[in-house]
Scaffold this motif. Structure first.
Motif, PDB file in Angstrom:
ATOM      1  N   TYR A   1     -79.728 -66.876  46.345  1.00  6.19           N
ATOM      2  CA  TYR A   1     -79.688 -67.280  44.924  1.00  6.19           C
ATOM      3  C   TYR A   1     -81.044 -67.059  44.264  1.00  6.19           C
ATOM      4  CZ  TYR A   1     -75.229 -69.323  46.129  1.00  6.19           C
ATOM      5  OH  TYR A   1     -73.942 -69.486  46.559  1.00  6.19           O
ATOM      6  N   ARG A   2     -82.113 -67.365  45.001  1.00  6.84           N
ATOM      7  CA  ARG A   2     -83.455 -67.182  44.429  1.00  6.84           C
ATOM      8  C   ARG A   2     -83.676 -65.703  44.076  1.00  6.84           C
ATOM      9  NH1 ARG A   2     -86.407 -69.529  48.503  1.00  6.84           N
ATOM     10  NH2 ARG A   2     -85.348 -71.481  48.081  1.00  6.84           N
ATOM     11  N   THR A   3     -83.290 -64.821  45.011  1.00  7.54           N
ATOM     12  CA  THR A   3     -83.445 -63.381  44.755  1.00  7.54           C
ATOM     13  C   THR A   3     -82.603 -62.979  43.542  1.00  7.54           C
ATOM     14  OG1 THR A   3     -83.702 -63.068  47.106  1.00  7.54           O
ATOM     15  CG2 THR A   3     -83.233 -61.100  45.835  1.00  7.54           C
ATOM     16  N   ASN A   4     -81.376 -63.496  43.458  1.00  9.77           N
ATOM     17  CA  ASN A   4     -80.511 -63.148  42.317  1.00  9.77           C
ATOM     18  C   ASN A   4     -81.141 -63.570  40.986  1.00  9.77           C
ATOM     19  OD1 ASN A   4     -78.598 -61.980  43.897  1.00  9.77           O
ATOM     20  ND2 ASN A   4     -77.150 -63.683  43.836  1.00  9.77           N
ATOM     21  N   PHE A   5     -81.779 -64.732  40.973  1.00  8.94           N
ATOM     22  CA  PHE A   5     -82.396 -65.166  39.716  1.00  8.94           C
ATOM     23  C   PHE A   5     -83.646 -64.347  39.387  1.00  8.94           C
ATOM     24  CE2 PHE A   5     -79.451 -68.698  40.033  1.00  8.94           C
ATOM     25  CZ  PHE A   5     -78.962 -68.659  38.740  1.00  8.94           C
ATOM     26  N   GLU A   6     -84.345 -63.870  40.422  1.00  8.59           N
ATOM     27  CA  GLU A   6     -85.477 -62.962  40.149  1.00  8.59           C
ATOM     28  C   GLU A   6     -84.941 -61.668  39.536  1.00  8.59           C
ATOM     29  OE1 GLU A   6     -88.085 -64.773  43.805  1.00  8.59           O
ATOM     30  OE2 GLU A   6     -87.421 -62.679  43.944  1.00  8.59           O
TER      31      GLU A   6
ATOM     32  N   ARG B   1     -81.642 -67.277  29.283  1.00  9.74           N
ATOM     33  CA  ARG B   1     -82.374 -68.505  29.635  1.00  9.74           C
ATOM     34  C   ARG B   1     -82.222 -68.704  31.135  1.00  9.74           C
ATOM     35  NH1 ARG B   1     -79.251 -72.644  29.914  1.00  9.74           N
ATOM     36  NH2 ARG B   1     -80.173 -74.501  30.771  1.00  9.74           N
ATOM     37  N   GLN B   2     -83.332 -68.896  31.809  1.00 11.83           N
ATOM     38  CA  GLN B   2     -83.278 -69.131  33.266  1.00 11.83           C
ATOM     39  C   GLN B   2     -82.840 -70.576  33.493  1.00 11.83           C
ATOM     40  OE1 GLN B   2     -83.143 -67.455  36.428  1.00 11.83           O
ATOM     41  NE2 GLN B   2     -84.989 -66.374  35.791  1.00 11.83           N
ATOM     42  N   PRO B   3     -81.730 -70.809  34.224  1.00  7.40           N
ATOM     43  CA  PRO B   3     -81.310 -72.204  34.442  1.00  7.40           C
ATOM     44  C   PRO B   3     -82.204 -72.890  35.469  1.00  7.40           C
ATOM     45  CG  PRO B   3     -79.905 -70.713  35.677  1.00  7.40           C
ATOM     46  CD  PRO B   3     -80.881 -69.845  34.916  1.00  7.40           C
ATOM     47  N   ASP B   4     -82.271 -74.218  35.435  1.00  3.27           N
ATOM     48  CA  ASP B   4     -83.053 -74.958  36.434  1.00  3.27           C
ATOM     49  C   ASP B   4     -82.285 -75.106  37.739  1.00  3.27           C
ATOM     50  OD1 ASP B   4     -85.189 -75.335  34.730  1.00  3.27           O
ATOM     51  OD2 ASP B   4     -84.331 -77.156  33.863  1.00  3.27           O
ATOM     52  N   GLY B   5     -80.952 -75.113  37.657  1.00  2.00           N
ATOM     53  CA  GLY B   5     -80.162 -75.309  38.873  1.00  2.00           C
ATOM     54  C   GLY B   5     -78.801 -74.648  38.758  1.00  2.00           C
ATOM     55  N   GLY B   6     -78.061 -74.631  39.894  1.00  2.00           N
ATOM     56  CA  GLY B   6     -76.744 -73.989  39.902  1.00  2.00           C
ATOM     57  C   GLY B   6     -76.881 -72.481  40.006  1.00  2.00           C
ATOM     58  N   PHE B   7     -75.757 -71.767  39.987  1.00  2.00           N
ATOM     59  CA  PHE B   7     -75.858 -70.313  40.123  1.00  2.00           C
ATOM     60  C   PHE B   7     -75.221 -69.549  38.955  1.00  2.00           C
ATOM     61  CE2 PHE B   7     -72.607 -71.452  43.592  1.00  2.00           C
ATOM     62  CZ  PHE B   7     -71.540 -71.448  42.707  1.00  2.00           C
ATOM     63  N   PHE B   8     -75.232 -70.178  37.768  1.00  2.00           N
ATOM     64  CA  PHE B   8     -74.675 -69.507  36.593  1.00  2.00           C
ATOM     65  C   PHE B   8     -75.772 -69.174  35.583  1.00  2.00           C
ATOM     66  CE2 PHE B   8     -71.280 -72.422  38.038  1.00  2.00           C
ATOM     67  CZ  PHE B   8     -70.298 -71.482  38.316  1.00  2.00           C
TER      68      PHE B   8
ATOM     69  N   ASN C   1     -72.754 -63.038  43.971  1.00  2.00           N
ATOM     70  CA  ASN C   1     -72.675 -61.868  44.857  1.00  2.00           C
ATOM     71  C   ASN C   1     -74.020 -61.658  45.553  1.00  2.00           C
ATOM     72  OD1 ASN C   1     -69.945 -60.625  44.114  1.00  2.00           O
ATOM     73  ND2 ASN C   1     -70.876 -61.022  42.130  1.00  2.00           N
ATOM     74  N   GLY C   2     -74.062 -60.736  46.498  1.00  2.00           N
ATOM     75  CA  GLY C   2     -75.327 -60.379  47.140  1.00  2.00           C
ATOM     76  C   GLY C   2     -76.240 -59.698  46.133  1.00  2.00           C
TER      77      GLY C   2
ATOM     78  N   ARG D   1     -77.737 -56.834  41.174  1.00  2.00           N
ATOM     79  CA  ARG D   1     -78.609 -55.910  40.428  1.00  2.00           C
ATOM     80  C   ARG D   1     -77.752 -54.885  39.674  1.00  2.00           C
ATOM     81  NH1 ARG D   1     -84.112 -55.512  39.770  1.00  2.00           N
ATOM     82  NH2 ARG D   1     -84.539 -56.029  41.962  1.00  2.00           N
ATOM     83  N   ALA D   2     -76.767 -54.297  40.370  1.00  2.00           N
ATOM     84  CA  ALA D   2     -75.933 -53.265  39.731  1.00  2.00           C
ATOM     85  C   ALA D   2     -75.206 -53.870  38.525  1.00  2.00           C
ATOM     86  CB  ALA D   2     -74.943 -52.716  40.742  1.00  2.00           C
ATOM     87  N   ALA D   3     -74.668 -55.083  38.692  1.00  2.00           N
ATOM     88  CA  ALA D   3     -73.905 -55.718  37.617  1.00  2.00           C
ATOM     89  C   ALA D   3     -74.806 -56.027  36.422  1.00  2.00           C
ATOM     90  CB  ALA D   3     -73.258 -57.003  38.127  1.00  2.00           C
ATOM     91  N   LEU D   4     -75.996 -56.563  36.686  1.00  2.00           N
ATOM     92  CA  LEU D   4     -76.860 -56.976  35.572  1.00  2.00           C
ATOM     93  C   LEU D   4     -77.486 -55.774  34.862  1.00  2.00           C
ATOM     94  CD1 LEU D   4     -78.465 -60.291  36.865  1.00  2.00           C
ATOM     95  CD2 LEU D   4     -76.286 -59.897  35.703  1.00  2.00           C
TER      96      LEU D   4
END
Ligand code: PLP
Length: 408
Positions: free
Chosen positions: A309-314, A327-334, A387-388, A393-396
């Protein structure tokens, strides 16, 4: 005249599922590229190896009815996790009287209202307050227990958490229970000690239950782990009267299909809920309880999920950080991203890039109350980063190119 077998009008009051609405929205349109689902909050990581090993070892237990209150080992493992994860004195959570294993939090968020909501409160129909946007089980439980759900808007103005104290006195007087989600879905907001203090003051003044949904507690980008409602109440010296906290292995361990969670808190409410469940509630099968006990005791597999999740948010920061509604959320994965009109954005992302995201409008009720009334989700889309990293990355990249492309 209604026939004997017609569904009750109460069933028709349940809000439609956002996923059914999403299928309705996208159903007639072909995806512009190979589809990628960013819609359901279902972790896509690997199932930890211990799950299969323990199930194989414990398989004989499938022939037995499991105890409704869960095994001693499971309740002990949950108590141990609560003590390690939160600032709690050793005897703050008694595993025999203050913990009840559940089939995931969803079960408890729905069923616990049956032992909490009275027929009337102060002579009026009871109200159940919920954040808007909301998780579907909250209004379903409120309506099924005869209460009026009141949708309290969580907007930028309220730091994406509902401001329950701003409700009219008449509403608070008849409130039987309040749902509080931290980290919240979909906004990823985390309640701090001051927010909990304000809610507990209201709970003590008006005598309502606080139902804290903490299933995203282990997924965060804040520097410190999110504060829990149990530790907030104890830090404030208030005790745990009328407080129930719900958590699960669905997000923490990526085991949404295991259907395993728990409720902890006020022993009076736990006892009432346990008695109710012993007549009407679903047990967790013995082998799944053994897997669950292990999962609450093991942090290694959780750390692996957290790293993804950390990598996904980076990646989200790199790919979307320059867009105005990010906006970067503080928690959760959305990601809760403001794009102007979420329904139009969702359709465009599907049509041009094969991306499936949920319009924020589908996750909130039109009758929201608060400083900004109405449906607070209209300008937003919810993007699940489950997702992994490669797929993310591809989606974003696709998402950024649609949102910055011509016609936007
Ligand atoms: C806010 C919220 N609460 C509860 C749940 C239910 O989770 P569980 O799998 O523990 O029943 C979900 C699942 O998506 C959720 O998003």
């Amino acid at each position: 005249m209604r026939g004997m077998a017609d569904p009750s009008p109460r069933a028709a009051m349940l809000p439609p599922s956002p996923f059914v609405r999403l299928t309705g929205l996208l159903g007639g349109t072909l995806p512009g590229m190979e589809p990628i689902a960013l819609s359901v909050g279902e972790p896509q990581g690997p199932v930890p190896a211990f799950v299969g090993e323990i199930l194989a070892r414990e398989a004989a237990g499938f022939s037995k009815y499991p105890p409704i209150q869960g095994s001693d080992a499971l309740r002990g493992a949950i108590a141990g996790w609560l003590r390690r994860r939160f600032v709690l004195a050793y005897d703050a959570v008694n595993p025999d009287t203050m913990i009840l294993p559940l089939n995931g939090t969803r079960e408890g968020l729905f069923l616990s209202l049956f032992v909490i909501v009275p027929e009337t409160k102060n002579g009026k129909r009871p109200a159940v307050l919920l954040p808007n946007p909301f998780y579907q089980a909250y209004p379903a439980g409120a309506l099924a227990s005869g209460a009026e759900p009141i949708y309290v808007n969580a907007t930028r103005e309220t730091r994406f958490l509902p401001d329950f104290a701003a409700l009219p006195e008449e509403t608070l007087q008849r409130t039987a229970a309040v749902f509080a989600a931290s980290p919240s879905n979909p906004e990823g907001a985390i309640a701090d000690l001051a927010w909990w203090r304000d809610l507990f003051l209201l709970s003590d003044k008006y005598g309502f239950a606080v139902l804290a949904d903490e299933c995203y507690s282990e997924i965060y980008s804040s520097p410190t782990p999110p504060l829990g409602a149990l530790e907030a109440a104890l830090l404030l010296g208030r005790g745990l009267d009328r407080l129930l906290v719900f958590n699960s292995l669905s997000k923490r361990s990526g085991l949404a299909g295991l259907r395993s969670g728990f409720v902890a808190g006020d022993p009076k409410l736990i006892a009432a809920y346990r008695d109710f469940r012993s007549n009407a509630g679903p047990q967790i099968s013995g082998p799944l309880q053994a897997v669950s006990a292990h999962a609450w005791g093991d942090e290694a597999h959780v750390a692996l999920n957290q790293a993804i999740y950390r990598t996904n948010f980076e990646i989200a920061q790199e790919e979307l950080g320059n867009l105005p509604g990010f906006r970067q959320p503080d928690g959760g994965f959305f990601l809760w991203m403001e794009t102007g009109n979420g329904v139009e954005t969702a359709l465009k992302l599907w049509r041009e890039a094969g991306l499936r995201v949920v319009p924020g409008q589908f996750l909130a009720n039109d009758a929201g109350v608060g400083a900004v009334a109405g449906n607070p989700g209209i300008p937003f889309v919810r993007i699940a980063l489950v997702n992994g990293p490669e797929t993310t990355r591809a989606a974003l990249k696709r998402l950024a190119s649609v949102l910055t492309g011509p016609g936007t």
